[in-house]
Design an enzyme around this catalytic site. Structure first.
Site, PDB file in Angstrom:
ATOM      1  N   CYS A 153       8.797  -3.325  -3.717  1.00 20.70           N
ATOM      2  CA  CYS A 153       9.209  -1.975  -3.320  1.00 20.70           C
ATOM      3  C   CYS A 153      10.590  -2.011  -2.661  1.00 20.70           C
ATOM      4  CB  CYS A 153       8.184  -1.334  -2.385  1.00 20.70           C
ATOM      5  SG  CYS A 153       7.734  -2.336  -0.967  1.00 20.70           S
ATOM      6  N   GLU A 168       0.803  -1.216   0.000  1.00 19.88           N
ATOM      7  CA  GLU A 168       0.000   0.000   0.000  1.00 19.88           C
ATOM      8  C   GLU A 168       0.842   1.275   0.000  1.00 19.88           C
ATOM      9  OE1 GLU A 168      -1.054   0.873   4.679  1.00 19.88           O
ATOM     10  OE2 GLU A 168      -2.321  -0.539   3.607  1.00 19.88           O
ATOM     11  N   HIS A 169       2.148   1.141   0.183  1.00 24.96           N
ATOM     12  CA  HIS A 169       2.996   2.325   0.238  1.00 24.96           C
ATOM     13  C   HIS A 169       3.468   2.772  -1.139  1.00 24.96           C
ATOM     14  CE1 HIS A 169       3.846   0.652   4.453  1.00 24.96           C
ATOM     15  NE2 HIS A 169       2.980   1.637   4.561  1.00 24.96           N
ATOM     16  N   HIS A 170       3.717   1.809  -2.033  1.00 20.74           N
ATOM     17  CA  HIS A 170       4.195   2.162  -3.377  1.00 20.74           C
ATOM     18  C   HIS A 170       3.378   1.507  -4.485  1.00 20.74           C
ATOM     19  CE1 HIS A 170       7.810   2.919  -0.832  1.00 20.74           C
ATOM     20  NE2 HIS A 170       7.952   3.941  -1.643  1.00 20.74           N
ATOM     21  N   HIS A 200       8.920  -8.270  -1.481  1.00 20.60           N
ATOM     22  CA  HIS A 200       8.268  -6.985  -1.728  1.00 20.60           C
ATOM     23  C   HIS A 200       9.038  -6.258  -2.832  1.00 20.60           C
ATOM     24  CE1 HIS A 200       5.816  -6.700   2.158  1.00 20.60           C
ATOM     25  NE2 HIS A 200       6.451  -7.851   2.233  1.00 20.60           N
TER      26      HIS A 200
END
Length: 222
Positions: free
Chosen positions: A181, A111-113, A179
């Site tokens: 990211c 959800e951050h990138h 991940h």
């Protein structure tokens, strides 16, 4: 520290702020078709800003494809109507030992990138009189994975849902995932993965937890 700097720090350090997926109260006022049309326009704007020629045959359909993918596929787990039914069965064969469903494929999105999280989930429970179909465990993992996520929250949500379905605290989940990211941007460490665990009920006991971990190590042969 400004709000923008603080938000960047949370995202870069992969901090989750809530056990429940953060949703606005009006999250479901628009239907899927309305959301797709709005997202399509937003994707067009992003690509236009980046200088992409959307009249090119290869690109003209991209905004619509991305919008449909967001709503119908990779973020489909935000829609409560897609939640797997929670039917259970009486444990008539009196199997009271641990049941483990391992190597469940996890496809989620950070959800951050908004980059992929790809890995495996291992889920276990000890029956308290009820059992659930094996594929239901896979479907529960898939449902909660198909939303913007942090891995810690995903692990907890899987356990909480199975605890409700089975009416027992004796549920555990371990996820081992990469991940993108981390692997494809920032530090670009392509080898690292993240492991999270949530233990409930008897799985908090050392012996039971150790048994679960030993089951995961078993090699599956056909």
């Amino acid at each position: 520290m400004g709000n923008e700097d603080f938000s960047d720090e949370i995202g870069n350090n992969h901090i989750g702020t809530n056990e429940e997926t953060p949703l606005r109260k009006d999250a479901f006022e628009k239907n899927d078709d309305e959301k797709i049309e709005l997202i399509k326009k937003n994707v067009e704007e992003i690509l236009f800003t980046l200088g992409i020629d959307l009249t090119d045959d290869s690109l003209k359909g991209t905004p619509n494809r991305v919008a449909k993918m967001f709503v119908k596929e990779i973020f489909g787990g935000l829609n409560p109507n897609k939640k797997p039914s929670s039917s259970t069965f009486d444990n008539k064969y009196k199997y009271n030992e641990m049941l483990v469903e391992k190597n469940i494929v996890v496809y989620s999105t950070c959800e951050h990138h908004l980059l992929p999280i790809v890995g495996r989930a291992h889920v276990a429970y000890i029956s308290n009189g009820k059992v659930v179909g094996l594929s239901k465990m896979n479907r529960i993992v898939d449902y909660f994975a198909k939303r913007p996520q942090v891995q810690e929250r995903l692990t907890i949500q899987i356990v909480r849902e199975l605890q409700k379905v089975l009416n027992t605290d004796n549920v555990a989940c371990i996820i081992d995932a990469k991940h993108l990211c981390v692997n494809s941007r920032g530090i670009r460490d392509i080898e690292s993965s993240t492991v999270t665990a949530e233990y409930g009920g008897k799985f908090k006991e050392e012996a039971t937890r150790k048994e679960f971990l030993e089951f995961i190590k078993l090699e599956t042969k056909f």
